[in-house]
Scaffold this motif. Structure first.
Motif, PDB file in Angstrom:
ATOM      1  N   PHE A  69     -55.919  20.315  44.987  1.00  0.00           N
ATOM      2  CA  PHE A  69     -55.713  18.745  44.952  1.00  0.00           C
ATOM      3  C   PHE A  69     -54.247  18.579  44.266  1.00  0.00           C
ATOM      4  CE2 PHE A  69     -54.993  15.258  41.827  1.00  0.00           C
ATOM      5  CZ  PHE A  69     -55.424  14.166  42.815  1.00  0.00           C
ATOM      6  N   ILE A  70     -53.697  19.462  43.442  1.00  0.00           N
ATOM      7  CA  ILE A  70     -52.409  19.285  42.938  1.00  0.00           C
ATOM      8  C   ILE A  70     -51.377  19.631  44.145  1.00  0.00           C
ATOM      9  CG2 ILE A  70     -50.797  20.551  41.499  1.00  0.00           C
ATOM     10  CD1 ILE A  70     -52.828  20.992  39.585  1.00  0.00           C
ATOM     11  N   ARG A  71     -51.787  20.553  45.080  1.00  0.00           N
ATOM     12  CA  ARG A  71     -50.972  20.745  46.214  1.00  0.00           C
ATOM     13  C   ARG A  71     -50.879  19.424  47.189  1.00  0.00           C
ATOM     14  NH1 ARG A  71     -52.302  26.472  49.124  1.00  0.00           N
ATOM     15  NH2 ARG A  71     -50.495  25.913  50.549  1.00  0.00           N
ATOM     16  N   ARG A  72     -51.907  18.802  47.440  1.00  0.00           N
ATOM     17  CA  ARG A  72     -51.814  17.673  48.188  1.00  0.00           C
ATOM     18  C   ARG A  72     -51.265  16.415  47.519  1.00  0.00           C
ATOM     19  NH1 ARG A  72     -56.986  16.137  49.310  1.00  0.00           N
ATOM     20  NH2 ARG A  72     -57.972  17.537  47.850  1.00  0.00           N
ATOM     21  N   ALA A  80     -54.845   7.093  48.526  1.00  0.00           N
ATOM     22  CA  ALA A  80     -56.061   7.586  49.203  1.00  0.00           C
ATOM     23  C   ALA A  80     -56.747   8.674  48.407  1.00  0.00           C
ATOM     24  CB  ALA A  80     -55.271   8.356  50.443  1.00  0.00           C
ATOM     25  N   LEU A  81     -56.100   9.357  47.176  1.00  0.00           N
ATOM     26  CA  LEU A  81     -56.553  10.323  46.741  1.00  0.00           C
ATOM     27  C   LEU A  81     -57.422   9.759  45.357  1.00  0.00           C
ATOM     28  CD1 LEU A  81     -54.335  13.485  47.253  1.00  0.00           C
ATOM     29  CD2 LEU A  81     -56.513  12.911  48.345  1.00  0.00           C
ATOM     30  N   ALA A  82     -57.253   8.611  45.267  1.00  0.00           N
ATOM     31  CA  ALA A  82     -57.602   8.097  43.877  1.00  0.00           C
ATOM     32  C   ALA A  82     -58.778   8.546  43.266  1.00  0.00           C
ATOM     33  CB  ALA A  82     -57.739   6.463  43.873  1.00  0.00           C
ATOM     34  N   ASN A  83     -60.041   8.594  43.996  1.00  0.00           N
ATOM     35  CA  ASN A  83     -61.203   8.981  43.597  1.00  0.00           C
ATOM     36  C   ASN A  83     -60.953  10.618  43.157  1.00  0.00           C
ATOM     37  OD1 ASN A  83     -62.485   6.394  43.979  1.00  0.00           O
ATOM     38  ND2 ASN A  83     -63.245   7.209  45.831  1.00  0.00           N
ATOM     39  N   GLU A  84     -60.802  11.408  43.883  1.00  0.00           N
ATOM     40  CA  GLU A  84     -60.162  12.517  43.438  1.00  0.00           C
ATOM     41  C   GLU A  84     -59.416  12.898  42.163  1.00  0.00           C
ATOM     42  OE1 GLU A  84     -59.801  16.044  46.324  1.00  0.00           O
ATOM     43  OE2 GLU A  84     -59.339  14.469  47.658  1.00  0.00           O
ATOM     44  N   ALA A  85     -58.360  11.908  42.404  1.00  0.00           N
ATOM     45  CA  ALA A  85     -57.476  12.223  41.070  1.00  0.00           C
ATOM     46  C   ALA A  85     -58.210  11.839  39.621  1.00  0.00           C
ATOM     47  CB  ALA A  85     -56.478  11.038  41.154  1.00  0.00           C
ATOM     48  N   GLN A  86     -59.139  10.763  39.638  1.00  0.00           N
ATOM     49  CA  GLN A  86     -60.112  10.466  38.485  1.00  0.00           C
ATOM     50  C   GLN A  86     -60.955  11.600  37.963  1.00  0.00           C
ATOM     51  OE1 GLN A  86     -59.648   7.634  36.464  1.00  0.00           O
ATOM     52  NE2 GLN A  86     -57.795   7.630  37.692  1.00  0.00           N
ATOM     53  N   LYS A  87     -61.280  12.420  39.029  1.00  0.00           N
ATOM     54  CA  LYS A  87     -62.389  13.472  38.797  1.00  0.00           C
ATOM     55  C   LYS A  87     -61.368  14.539  38.377  1.00  0.00           C
ATOM     56  CE  LYS A  87     -64.743  17.144  41.348  1.00  0.00           C
ATOM     57  NZ  LYS A  87     -64.765  17.822  42.777  1.00  0.00           N
ATOM     58  N   PHE A  88     -60.402  14.778  38.333  1.00  0.00           N
ATOM     59  CA  PHE A  88     -59.186  15.743  38.022  1.00  0.00           C
ATOM     60  C   PHE A  88     -58.416  15.388  36.705  1.00  0.00           C
ATOM     61  CE2 PHE A  88     -59.800  17.252  42.284  1.00  0.00           C
ATOM     62  CZ  PHE A  88     -60.872  18.434  42.082  1.00  0.00           C
ATOM     63  N   ASN A  89     -58.657  13.902  36.209  1.00  0.00           N
ATOM     64  CA  ASN A  89     -58.022  13.440  35.245  1.00  0.00           C
ATOM     65  C   ASN A  89     -56.624  13.199  35.377  1.00  0.00           C
ATOM     66  OD1 ASN A  89     -58.069  12.240  32.531  1.00  0.00           O
ATOM     67  ND2 ASN A  89     -57.174  14.240  31.594  1.00  0.00           N
ATOM     68  N   MET A  90     -56.323  12.899  36.627  1.00  0.00           N
ATOM     69  CA  MET A  90     -54.964  12.543  36.862  1.00  0.00           C
ATOM     70  C   MET A  90     -54.606  11.153  37.547  1.00  0.00           C
ATOM     71  SD  MET A  90     -53.375  16.182  38.715  1.00  0.00           S
ATOM     72  CE  MET A  90     -53.641  17.415  38.239  1.00  0.00           C
ATOM     73  N   GLY A 133     -42.627  26.697  29.922  1.00  0.00           N
ATOM     74  CA  GLY A 133     -43.984  26.886  30.081  1.00  0.00           C
ATOM     75  C   GLY A 133     -44.451  26.299  28.696  1.00  0.00           C
ATOM     76  N   GLY A 134     -45.681  26.730  28.551  1.00  0.00           N
ATOM     77  CA  GLY A 134     -46.533  26.137  27.221  1.00  0.00           C
ATOM     78  C   GLY A 134     -47.236  25.082  27.255  1.00  0.00           C
ATOM     79  N   LEU A 135     -47.903  24.755  28.496  1.00  0.00           N
ATOM     80  CA  LEU A 135     -48.559  23.630  28.740  1.00  0.00           C
ATOM     81  C   LEU A 135     -49.958  23.749  28.468  1.00  0.00           C
ATOM     82  CD1 LEU A 135     -45.684  23.090  30.129  1.00  0.00           C
ATOM     83  CD2 LEU A 135     -46.900  21.343  31.701  1.00  0.00           C
ATOM     84  N   HIS A 136     -50.229  23.899  27.380  1.00  0.00           N
ATOM     85  CA  HIS A 136     -51.531  24.343  26.566  1.00  0.00           C
ATOM     86  C   HIS A 136     -52.615  23.565  26.717  1.00  0.00           C
ATOM     87  CE1 HIS A 136     -50.246  22.654  22.377  1.00  0.00           C
ATOM     88  NE2 HIS A 136     -50.200  21.544  23.432  1.00  0.00           N
ATOM     89  N   HIS A 137     -52.694  22.110  27.142  1.00  0.00           N
ATOM     90  CA  HIS A 137     -53.708  21.453  27.235  1.00  0.00           C
ATOM     91  C   HIS A 137     -54.520  21.523  28.456  1.00  0.00           C
ATOM     92  CE1 HIS A 137     -52.796  19.578  23.379  1.00  0.00           C
ATOM     93  NE2 HIS A 137     -51.591  19.026  23.775  1.00  0.00           N
ATOM     94  N   ALA A 138     -53.892  21.941  29.404  1.00  0.00           N
ATOM     95  CA  ALA A 138     -54.547  21.819  30.934  1.00  0.00           C
ATOM     96  C   ALA A 138     -55.883  22.636  30.976  1.00  0.00           C
ATOM     97  CB  ALA A 138     -53.633  22.464  31.885  1.00  0.00           C
ATOM     98  N   LYS A 139     -56.875  22.184  31.328  1.00  0.00           N
ATOM     99  CA  LYS A 139     -58.156  22.845  31.608  1.00  0.00           C
ATOM    100  C   LYS A 139     -58.435  23.476  32.874  1.00  0.00           C
ATOM    101  CE  LYS A 139     -59.440  21.031  27.681  1.00  0.00           C
ATOM    102  NZ  LYS A 139     -58.217  19.866  27.253  1.00  0.00           N
ATOM    103  N   LYS A 140     -59.415  24.081  33.106  1.00  0.00           N
ATOM    104  CA  LYS A 140     -59.858  24.895  34.097  1.00  0.00           C
ATOM    105  C   LYS A 140     -59.949  23.898  35.381  1.00  0.00           C
ATOM    106  CE  LYS A 140     -63.315  28.253  36.041  1.00  0.00           C
ATOM    107  NZ  LYS A 140     -62.081  29.478  35.677  1.00  0.00           N
ATOM    108  N   THR A 141     -60.386  22.679  35.237  1.00  0.00           N
ATOM    109  CA  THR A 141     -60.671  21.748  36.323  1.00  0.00           C
ATOM    110  C   THR A 141     -59.997  20.518  36.201  1.00  0.00           C
ATOM    111  OG1 THR A 141     -62.770  21.139  35.565  1.00  0.00           O
ATOM    112  CG2 THR A 141     -62.939  22.876  37.164  1.00  0.00           C
TER     113      THR A 141
END
Length: 406
Positions: A69-72, A80-90, A133-141
Motif C-alpha cells: 500500500f505504501i508503494r502505491r 481511489a485508495l481511501a478504504n485501504e488507507a483507513q485500514k492502514f491508518n493513513m 530514523g527513529g520513527l518509533h510509532h509505526a506498527k506491523k500493519t
C-alpha cells in the motif's frame, strides 16, 4: 583512542514534505546536517549516503499488504485508495497523511538505520548516526504518530543476527509504543522508554507494562509528567540505564533521541535543554557498547537541529570544545537572534515531577530489574542471511567514506 563513528545522510531527505500545516518537517534534517558541516564534525566521522531499503527488507517486520500500500499510495491515488488507507491508518482524518514519494522517504530513513546496524555488526563502526530514523510509532500493519515504517525494529532485527541481546532506549517525549509492541514477548530485546504519560499521545507506557510471556520483565516504562528538567531526567535515567547494563549486558544498543522532549517544542511539554538531552547520549556512550543513534520526534525545527548537531559532537567527542555561538552559515537566520547552540529552560514551566514521585517510580523499576535472573542466553545457531550481502557496498560495508556531503 576515539571510537569510530559513522554518519548517514542524504540531501534528498529535506525534499520530502508531509503537507501544509503538518508539524513533521523533514527540512529539520537539512538544518541539523548543515550545523554538522558548519562545526566541521563531518571530518571526525565516516560519512555515507544510505542505501534505499527494499520492500522485501521492510517486510522483515511489516506485512506485505501494508508495504505494498505504501508503494502505491500518493496524493493522486489517495481517493481511489481511501478504504485501504483507513485500514492502514493513513490519509484523511489520521496523523499519517499520504504525500508524494512516501515510499522513497520510508526507504531512505529505513535504509540508513539498517546500514548502521550492519556496520555495527561487522565492527566497522562503534557508533552509527541516522538522524532521519527513529520513527518509533509505526506498527506491523499500520502507520501511527507520523511514522510509516519502523526503521528501529528493522535495525534491531538485523542486530539480533549477531547479538544475543539488544537494548532499546527511548528519550522522545512520546512513548516508544511501536518498538515495545514488536518485542513485548521476547527477552532478546529489552525496551526502556522515558516519556510523558496521561492525556498524551499515544496513551501507552504505564509503569506496569513490563512485558509478557518470555519477555516478562524485559520492558521498562517510566511515565513522566510535564515540566521535566535536566537534573531530574538524569536522576532517573542514569541509575536505571546503569542497572540495565549491569544485569542485561546487551551486545548492542539503539538510542532513540526524539527532540520533542526539549524545552519549547511545538508539541512537547518537557523542559530539557540541549545539554541535558545530550547527557543521555554521553552516558550511554560511556559503556562502550556498539551504539546506533536515531532521531524521532521534534517539531521546533531549529531546536531539533541544535540538539542533533550537538549530540553528533558528543558522539565524536567534540562537545566540550564546541563553540556555544553557532558560526555563520547559509541558514544562520534560523538561529537568530541568539545564534547559540544551547537552549535556556522556560522559567515559567512548572515541573510536576516531584522528588517523591520520581524516587518512588525509580525504586520500583530498579527492584523489578533486580528480580530478573541475569542476562538471558540464546543459542546462536546458524545465522539468518545478512542484509545486503548481494550488494555489500550499499550498506557501507566496503565503501570508502564519501566526500563532504552537501
Amino acid at each position: 583512542m576515539g571510537r569510530k563513528v559513522a554518519y548517514v545522510y542524504d540531501e534528498t531527505f529535506a525534499y520530502h514534505h508531509y503537507g501544509p500545516g503538518h508539524p513533521m518537517k523533514p527540512a529539520r534534517l537539512m538544518l541539523a546536517h548543515n550545523l554538522v558541516l558548519t562545526y566541521g564534525l563531518h571530518r571526525k566521522m565516516d560519512c555515507f549516503r544510505p542505501h534505499r531499503a527494499t520492500a522485501g527488507e521492510m517486510m522483515q517486520y511489516h506485512s506485505p499488504e501494508y508495504i505494498d500500500f505504501i508503494r502505491r499510495a500518493s496524493p493522486s491515488t489517495a481517493k481511489a485508495l481511501a478504504n485501504e488507507a483507513q485500514k492502514f491508518n493513513m490519509g484523511e482524518g489520521t496523523d499519517c497523511p499520504i504525500f508524494n514519494d512516501m515510499f522513497d522517504f520510508c526507504s531512505l530513513y529505513s535504509g540508513g538505520s539498517l546500514d548502521g546496524a550492519v556496520r555495527l555488526n561487522h565492527g566497522l563502526s562503534d557508533i552509527c548516526i541516522n538522524w532521519p530514523g527513529g520513527l518509533h510509532h509505526a506498527k506491523k500493519t499500520e502507520g501511527s504518530g507520523f511514522c510509516y515504517v519502523n526503521d528501529i525494529v528493522l535495525a534491531i532485527l538485523e542486530m539480533l543476527k549477531f547479538h544475543p541481546r539488544v537494548l532499546y532506549i527511548d528519550i522522545d517525549i512520546h512513548h516508544g509504543d511501536g518498538v515495545e509492541e514488536a518485542f513485548y514477548m521476547t527477552d532478546r530485546v529489552m525496551t526502556c522508554s522515558f516519556h510523558k504519560f496521561g492525556d498524551f499521545f499515544p496513551g501507552t507506557g504505564e509503569l506496569t507494562d513490563t512485558g509478557s510471556g518470555k519477555g516478562a520483565g524485559y520492558c521498562v516504562n517510566f511515565p513522566l509528567k510535564e515540566g521535566m528538567t535536566d537534573q531530574d531526567f538524569a536522576r532517573v535515567f542514569k541509575p536505571i540505564i546503569r542497572r540495565i547494563m549491569e544485569i542485561y549486558r546487551p551486545g548492542a544498543v539503539v538510542l532513540q533521541c526524539g527532540a520533542d522532549s526539549l524545552t519549547g517544542d511545538r508539541l512537547g511539554c518537557f523542559n530539557l535543554t540541549v545539554d541535558g538531552h545530550a547527557e543521555c547520549v554521553r552516558f550511554v556512550k560511556s559503556f562502550g557498547v556498539p551504539l546506533l543513534l536515531v532521531g524521532g520526534g521534534g517539531y521546533t525545527v531549529n531546536n531539533v537541529a541544535r540538539c542533533w548537531a550537538f549530540e553528533t559532537a558528543v558522539a565524536v567527542g567534540e562537545d566540550k570544545d564546541l563553540s556555544a555561538e553557532i558560526p555563520a552559515h547559509e541558514f544562520s537566520g534560523y538561529f537568530a537572534p541568539g545564534h547559540r547552540i544551547h537552549l535556556t529552560p522556560k522559567a515559567s514551566l512548572q515541573n510536576n515531577n516531584t522528588k517523591e514521585y520520581l524516587e518512588k517510580y525509580k525504586n520500583i523499576i530498579l527492584q523489578n530489574l533486580q528480580d530478573l535472573q541475569g542476562a538471558p542466553s540464546v543459542a546462536m545457531q546458524e545465522l539468518p542471511p545478512e542484509a545486503f550481502l548481494e550488494n555489500p557496498e550499499a550498506a557501507g560495508v566496503v565503501v570508502k567514506p564519501s566526500a563532504l556531503l552537501s
